[in-house]
Design a protein around this motif. Structure first.
Motif, PDB file in Angstrom:
ATOM      1  N   ARG A 130      13.604   5.506  -7.967  1.00 31.97           N
ATOM      2  CA  ARG A 130      14.739   5.095  -8.814  1.00 31.97           C
ATOM      3  C   ARG A 130      14.850   5.994 -10.048  1.00 31.97           C
ATOM      4  N   GLN A 131      14.540   7.276  -9.846  1.00 31.05           N
ATOM      5  CA  GLN A 131      14.787   8.333 -10.822  1.00 31.05           C
ATOM      6  C   GLN A 131      13.926   8.206 -12.077  1.00 31.05           C
ATOM      7  N   GLN A 132      12.761   7.556 -11.956  1.00 27.84           N
ATOM      8  CA  GLN A 132      11.823   7.509 -13.076  1.00 27.84           C
ATOM      9  C   GLN A 132      10.786   8.611 -12.849  1.00 27.84           C
ATOM     10  N   SER A 133      10.945   9.740 -13.534  1.00 27.46           N
ATOM     11  CA  SER A 133      10.083  10.893 -13.269  1.00 27.46           C
ATOM     12  C   SER A 133       8.727  10.777 -13.945  1.00 27.46           C
ATOM     13  N   ARG A 134       8.635  10.038 -15.034  1.00 27.66           N
ATOM     14  CA  ARG A 134       7.367   9.873 -15.765  1.00 27.66           C
ATOM     15  C   ARG A 134       6.982   8.396 -15.721  1.00 27.66           C
ATOM     16  N   VAL A 135       5.920   8.076 -15.006  1.00 27.21           N
ATOM     17  CA  VAL A 135       5.537   6.682 -14.784  1.00 27.21           C
ATOM     18  C   VAL A 135       4.103   6.467 -15.254  1.00 27.21           C
ATOM     19  N   ARG A 136       3.899   5.428 -16.051  1.00 31.88           N
ATOM     20  CA  ARG A 136       2.564   5.002 -16.488  1.00 31.88           C
ATOM     21  C   ARG A 136       2.483   3.496 -16.260  1.00 31.88           C
ATOM     22  N   LEU A 137       1.601   3.058 -15.363  1.00 29.58           N
ATOM     23  CA  LEU A 137       1.487   1.634 -15.041  1.00 29.58           C
ATOM     24  C   LEU A 137       0.026   1.214 -15.065  1.00 29.58           C
ATOM     25  N   PHE A 138      -0.213  -0.048 -15.430  1.00 27.67           N
ATOM     26  CA  PHE A 138      -1.547  -0.623 -15.292  1.00 27.67           C
ATOM     27  C   PHE A 138      -1.416  -2.059 -14.822  1.00 27.67           C
ATOM     28  N   GLU A 139      -2.479  -2.567 -14.231  1.00 27.09           N
ATOM     29  CA  GLU A 139      -2.508  -3.962 -13.786  1.00 27.09           C
ATOM     30  C   GLU A 139      -3.898  -4.538 -13.982  1.00 27.09           C
ATOM     31  N   LEU A 140      -3.930  -5.785 -14.432  1.00 25.65           N
ATOM     32  CA  LEU A 140      -5.158  -6.561 -14.530  1.00 25.65           C
ATOM     33  C   LEU A 140      -5.041  -7.700 -13.528  1.00 25.65           C
ATOM     34  N   GLY A 141      -5.972  -7.777 -12.592  1.00 26.30           N
ATOM     35  CA  GLY A 141      -5.854  -8.825 -11.575  1.00 26.30           C
ATOM     36  C   GLY A 141      -7.112  -8.940 -10.738  1.00 26.30           C
ATOM     37  N   ASN A 142      -7.081  -9.875  -9.821  1.00 19.06           N
ATOM     38  CA  ASN A 142      -8.233 -10.136  -8.956  1.00 19.06           C
ATOM     39  C   ASN A 142      -8.077  -9.433  -7.615  1.00 19.06           C
ATOM     40  N   VAL A 143      -9.197  -9.022  -7.059  1.00 16.97           N
ATOM     41  CA  VAL A 143      -9.230  -8.438  -5.721  1.00 16.97           C
ATOM     42  C   VAL A 143     -10.183  -9.273  -4.864  1.00 16.97           C
ATOM     43  N   PHE A 144     -10.050  -9.139  -3.546  1.00 16.98           N
ATOM     44  CA  PHE A 144     -10.741 -10.048  -2.634  1.00 16.98           C
ATOM     45  C   PHE A 144     -11.409  -9.248  -1.512  1.00 16.98           C
ATOM     46  N   LYS A 145     -12.633  -9.657  -1.211  1.00 16.85           N
ATOM     47  CA  LYS A 145     -13.351  -9.069  -0.080  1.00 16.85           C
ATOM     48  C   LYS A 145     -14.085 -10.179   0.666  1.00 16.85           C
ATOM     49  N   ALA A 146     -14.279  -9.958   1.944  1.00 11.64           N
ATOM     50  CA  ALA A 146     -14.954 -10.967   2.759  1.00 11.64           C
ATOM     51  C   ALA A 146     -16.413 -11.080   2.335  1.00 11.64           C
ATOM     52  N   GLY A 147     -16.877 -12.340   2.239  1.00 12.72           N
ATOM     53  CA  GLY A 147     -18.266 -12.603   1.908  1.00 12.72           C
ATOM     54  C   GLY A 147     -18.972 -13.290   3.058  1.00 12.72           C
ATOM     55  N   ALA A 148     -20.233 -13.615   2.865  1.00 16.56           N
ATOM     56  CA  ALA A 148     -21.011 -14.247   3.919  1.00 16.56           C
ATOM     57  C   ALA A 148     -20.468 -15.624   4.269  1.00 16.56           C
ATOM     58  N   ASP A 149     -20.120 -16.404   3.234  1.00 20.96           N
ATOM     59  CA  ASP A 149     -19.635 -17.762   3.469  1.00 20.96           C
ATOM     60  C   ASP A 149     -18.170 -17.944   3.086  1.00 20.96           C
ATOM     61  N   ALA A 150     -17.724 -17.225   2.069  1.00 23.30           N
ATOM     62  CA  ALA A 150     -16.351 -17.373   1.583  1.00 23.30           C
ATOM     63  C   ALA A 150     -15.917 -16.045   0.967  1.00 23.30           C
ATOM     64  N   PRO A 151     -14.614 -15.826   0.827  1.00 23.77           N
ATOM     65  CA  PRO A 151     -14.149 -14.591   0.189  1.00 23.77           C
ATOM     66  C   PRO A 151     -14.697 -14.446  -1.220  1.00 23.77           C
ATOM     67  N   VAL A 152     -15.026 -13.202  -1.590  1.00 23.90           N
ATOM     68  CA  VAL A 152     -15.545 -12.891  -2.919  1.00 23.90           C
ATOM     69  C   VAL A 152     -14.390 -12.366  -3.759  1.00 23.90           C
ATOM     70  N   ALA A 174       4.247   0.306  -6.417  1.00 18.17           N
ATOM     71  CA  ALA A 174       5.137   0.117  -7.562  1.00 18.17           C
ATOM     72  C   ALA A 174       5.543   1.470  -8.158  1.00 18.17           C
ATOM     73  N   LEU A 175       4.597   2.407  -8.207  1.00 13.12           N
ATOM     74  CA  LEU A 175       4.928   3.749  -8.701  1.00 13.12           C
ATOM     75  C   LEU A 175       5.954   4.421  -7.793  1.00 13.12           C
ATOM     76  N   ARG A 176       5.765   4.290  -6.463  1.00 10.28           N
ATOM     77  CA  ARG A 176       6.716   4.889  -5.518  1.00 10.28           C
ATOM     78  C   ARG A 176       8.110   4.343  -5.734  1.00 10.28           C
ATOM     79  N   ARG A 177       8.216   3.021  -5.950  1.00  7.37           N
ATOM     80  CA  ARG A 177       9.540   2.419  -6.148  1.00  7.37           C
ATOM     81  C   ARG A 177      10.178   2.941  -7.445  1.00  7.37           C
ATOM     82  N   ASN A 178       9.372   3.111  -8.476  1.00  3.61           N
ATOM     83  CA  ASN A 178       9.917   3.653  -9.723  1.00  3.61           C
ATOM     84  C   ASN A 178      10.352   5.097  -9.556  1.00  3.61           C
ATOM     85  N   ARG A 179       9.547   5.877  -8.835  1.00  2.00           N
ATOM     86  CA  ARG A 179       9.918   7.274  -8.610  1.00  2.00           C
ATOM     87  C   ARG A 179      11.192   7.374  -7.776  1.00  2.00           C
TER      88      ARG A 179
END
Length: 793
Positions: free
Chosen positions: A562-584, A555-560
């Motif tokens: 498009r002529q956005q020289s100063r970029v400040r972004l944050f995101e709150l969200g879930n991430v996923f990793k493989a677990g023993a029985d199901a994704p964590v 997302a930062l690359r796309r903003n840069r």
């Protein structure tokens, strides 16, 4: 599925008019998509017979026909149809009739010759799309009889859209069964009886495809008349179902398919060699289909073959070499059961979609092949003569599908539907669907009929009950409006609090896709223990994200870009990793920054954002936890996507909560980014706990300040120094400040000097100078012991 309304009414008593029938079909899940009215305006159209025909004196393409129409005298009709000939019987619109297209028939002169009516094509009468010539009627049709009566008109061709779970309604028998259950009416279907065997022709059948074809039946009918006409009633039912009559053999197989739902195929028996073998195709095996298409098959295709060559792609289309022709006298009729998994998707791979494949890939009743074969044999002998041989075939009983008993609980039925249905009504509805029903203490046990592949669990029976009972009978209740609100615990930060704090620091929230490209994760070194999608939307969205940062940097690359020289972004969200029985799945906070440290202004010189700017932004978030002593930073064990000299671990009570720093130059180069991109990543489960504030009285006793300067190694962080001093002085240390750092001349390489202020205070008494000096001595001794520091002279 398209069918004739009159045909349906012949199979089941329907105590409703057309509109009520159509509405009931739709409400029961058999959605009516189209209704074509047939023969609504055919008054004045009769059966006419051409008894004489002469060329028109002034037109080469016209004939002057004398037509017998059962009136006092023959009529003179001028006709231009190419098939007009003496002896032909065709529909005749008499003077005064109005055709479905709005054409009014009047006496007229065509090129000077009087014409008293009009001989019609099927299209002009609105019963078919054929406009190539006059509609030819059977030779035994009574001259002068009303045309609508001859064709069983008026009628309606009804088209319904069936969901894939209802293949049982792809035949008139199945449709009639469902309608009988909906209206609680009488079904008028008699199972076909066995055909009398008067022939001896036989052929071996072998099943070499395992469970893909557990049943294959056939019969040889010898000595048929291939020129026998298809009767008008059958031809009309085929037309109203959307099929064009072709020949008596093909029409019989198509008609039985429409009637029973079981596809059949007819081979020219004289072109077959040896036994019939059901097997899988060999890799690269060629076959020319009925439509002339040449296909190359693979072992995933199921074949009908003889001992010399393949004959047909099972369940899809027959081959050209073994097809029936106008000269075929001996026919081998095929009626088989194929497993849906053996047919599904195969027709599409050949660029085809046939009536047979449409049915087989959804599932056909395994008990239908014998009934359909007997019905087709009887019709073929009735219409084209011939001798029927014995029933041939083979089956693998152990591979035939078996319908298991399904339990339906009374309480569950009432809870899901929101209404109470009488036990006797439920029992009757299940029996009307031809289930074997047994009453139990808490409900019912039902064994579905062989044609209902879709009834497998309790929810399926609930759906059937309400479908027959009527969805319109489900009561409508307005919501009460009472909402059980759950209070947010004060001891836990809400994601909204974190987002608002970052927004106040100049960051904008980004929402990125939860899927990323696998190659992108390889660049980041995050491709271990990932969760790959079984059916991704595209190659760029093939893996569940193990971190928020790759998507946020994109997302930062796309903003840069498009002529956005100063970029400040944050995101709150879930991430996923493989677990023993199901994704964590875990929650994270990520932030990125690049460009100038401050928005363009005149008050101070411009500079690029650096590690300390991002650390300050992060510390403002950490301050929301109201637990400043728990947080610390160190440069140990950094992930390889961080710059080794410009990054830090974020710890809470010694537990790693995340990372902060500048992206590694190798990664910025791979991602085609400018240098100086700062990133931060925190695990929300560690970040969110918050210390609740407790009111305490302000000490009545004054504080004492002592300054201390120590010399130590440049590798020892301020965090280690602070932790050492606080642990030593405990509650007496009210505040610890660092106000100077020096490195250079007089200290030597790898050495630094830190000057700190110790604010000392006791809640129970005033500290004396001796007390303050003792605290300084204790702090210095601890620093010498734990941090290898010494008092700076």
């Amino acid at each position: 599925m398209k069918f004739s309304e009159k045909w349906l009414r012949e199979l089941v008593d329907i105590p409703a008019d057309r509109d009520a029938l159509l509405r009931r079909l739709t409400m029961a899940g058999l959605e009516v998509e189209d209704v074509e009215l047939l023969g609504e305006s055919l008054d004045g159209v009769v059966v006419g017979e051409i008894v004489a025909a002469e060329p028109h004196p002034d037109a080469d393409r016209l004939q002057v026909c004398t037509v017998e129409a059962g009136l006092d005298a023959p009529l003179q009709i001028v006709c231009g149809a190419p098939n007009a000939r003496v002896g032909l019987k065709a529909p005749l619109a008499t003077v005064g009739a109005t055709l479905p297209g709005g054409i009014k028939i009047k006496k007229a002169k065509l090129r000077g010759v009087e014409s008293s009516g009009m001989l019609c094509s099927a299209k002009e009468l609105g019963v078919d799309s054929d406009a190539s010539g006059l509609m030819e009627l059977p030779a035994d049709a009574r001259t002068g009889a009303p045309f609508a009566e001859l064709l069983g008109l008026p009628d309606a061709a009804i088209e319904i859209g069936l969901t894939p779970n209802r293949p049982d309604c792809l035949g008139m028998w199945g449709l009639a069964r469902d309608v009988a259950a909906q209206f609680d009416s009488t079904l008028k279907i008699e199972p076909p009886s066995a055909v009398a065997i008067d022939g001896e022709a036989s052929r071996e059948v072998r099943l070499d495809a395992g469970a893909d074809c557990p049943r294959y039946l056939g019969r040889i009918v010898e000595g048929i008349d291939p020129s026998a006409p298809t009767p008008l009633w059958m031809a009309e039912r085929l037309r109203r179902a959307g099929l064009r009559p072709i020949s008596v053999v093909v029409d019989v197989t198509n008609y039985v398919m429409l009637e029973t739902g079981q596809p059949l195929h007819a081979f020219d028996n004289d072109r077959l060699q040896g036994a019939i073998v059901v097997r899988h195709a060999r890799d690269g095996e060629p076959l020319t289909l009925l439509d002339g298409t040449e296909v190359t098959l693979t072992p995933e295709f199921l074949l009908i073959a003889d001992e010399a060559a393949p004959l047909a792609v099972a369940g899809i289309m027959g081959g050209l070499a073994s097809s029936v022709t106008d000269a075929t006298r001996n026919v081998f009729l095929e009626s088989a059961h194929f497993a849906p998994t053996a047919i599904s998707g195969r027709a599409r791979k050949l660029g085809l979609h046939t009536d047979a494949s449409h049915r087989f890939e959804r599932g056909v009743d395994p008990e239908l092949p014998r009934q359909a074969l007997e019905r087709a044999s009887a019709l073929l002998r009735e219409l084209a003569g011939g001798k029927a041989g014995p029933l041939l075939g083979a089956e693998r009983v152990e591979d035939l599908p078996v319908r298991e008993v399904v339990s339906l609980r009374r309480a569950r039925l009432e809870r899901v539907l929101g209404l109470r249905i009488e036990d006797t009504a439920v029992h009757r509805m299940l029996e009307a669907l031809q289930c074997e029903v047994e009453d139990t203490a808490d409900g019912w046990r039902a064994r579905p009929p062989s044609h209902r592949f879709d009834i497998e669990r309790e929810e399926d029976l609930i759906e059937e009950v309400i479908r027959i009972h009527g969805y319109e009978h489900i009561p409508t209740h307005a919501p009460s409006g009472e909402l059980a609100l759950q209070a947010d615990p004060e001891g836990r930060l809400k994601p909204l609090d974190l987002g608002l704090q970052l927004a106040a620091r100049g960051y904008q929230e980004a929402i990125c896709m939860a899927f990323v490209k696998a190659e992108l994760l390889q660049d980041w070194g995050l491709d271990a223990d990932t969760v790959a999608l079984a059916n991704p939307l595209s190659a760029d969205l093939a893996v569940m994200r193990p971190s928020l940062l790759p998507g946020l940097i994109e997302a930062l690359r796309r903003n840069r870009a498009r002529q956005q020289s100063r970029v400040r972004l944050f995101e709150l969200g879930n991430v996923f990793k493989a677990g023993a029985d199901a994704p964590v799945e875990t929650a994270e906070l990520a932030l990125v920054a690049s460009g100038a440290a401050h928005a363009e202004q005149w008050g101070q010189p411009s500079r690029a954002v650096d590690f300390h700017d991002l650390k300050g932004d992060l510390e403002s978030v950490l301050a929301l936890c109201a637990d400043p002593q728990a947080w610390s930073f160190d440069a140990e064990a950094l992930p390889h996507w961080l710059h080794p000299g410009r990054g830090a671990r974020v710890l809470r009570d010694g537990k790693v909560a995340g990372y902060i720093g500048e992206l590694h130059p190798r990664l910025t180069s791979a991602l085609d980014l400018d240098a100086g991109v700062l990133v931060g990543q925190l695990h929300l489960p560690i970040l969110q706990p918050r210390t609740l504030p407790h009111a305490q009285p302000v000490s009545r006793y004054p504080s004492v300040r002592r300054d201390l300067a120590v010399e130590l190694s440049d590798t020892v962080s301020w965090g280690a120094v602070e932790a050492c001093v606080r642990a030593t002085l405990g509650a007496r240390l009210a505040q610890l400040l660092v106000f100077d750092r020096y490195a250079g001349k007089g200290l030597g390489d790898g050495r630094k000097s830190l000057a700190m202020g110790l604010i000392l205070q006791d809640a129970s008494r005033t500290l004396t100078d001796e007390d303050a000096d003792q605290c300084v001595a204790d702090a210095l001794a601890a620093l010498e012991r734990d941090c290898m520091a010494r008092l700076r002279g």
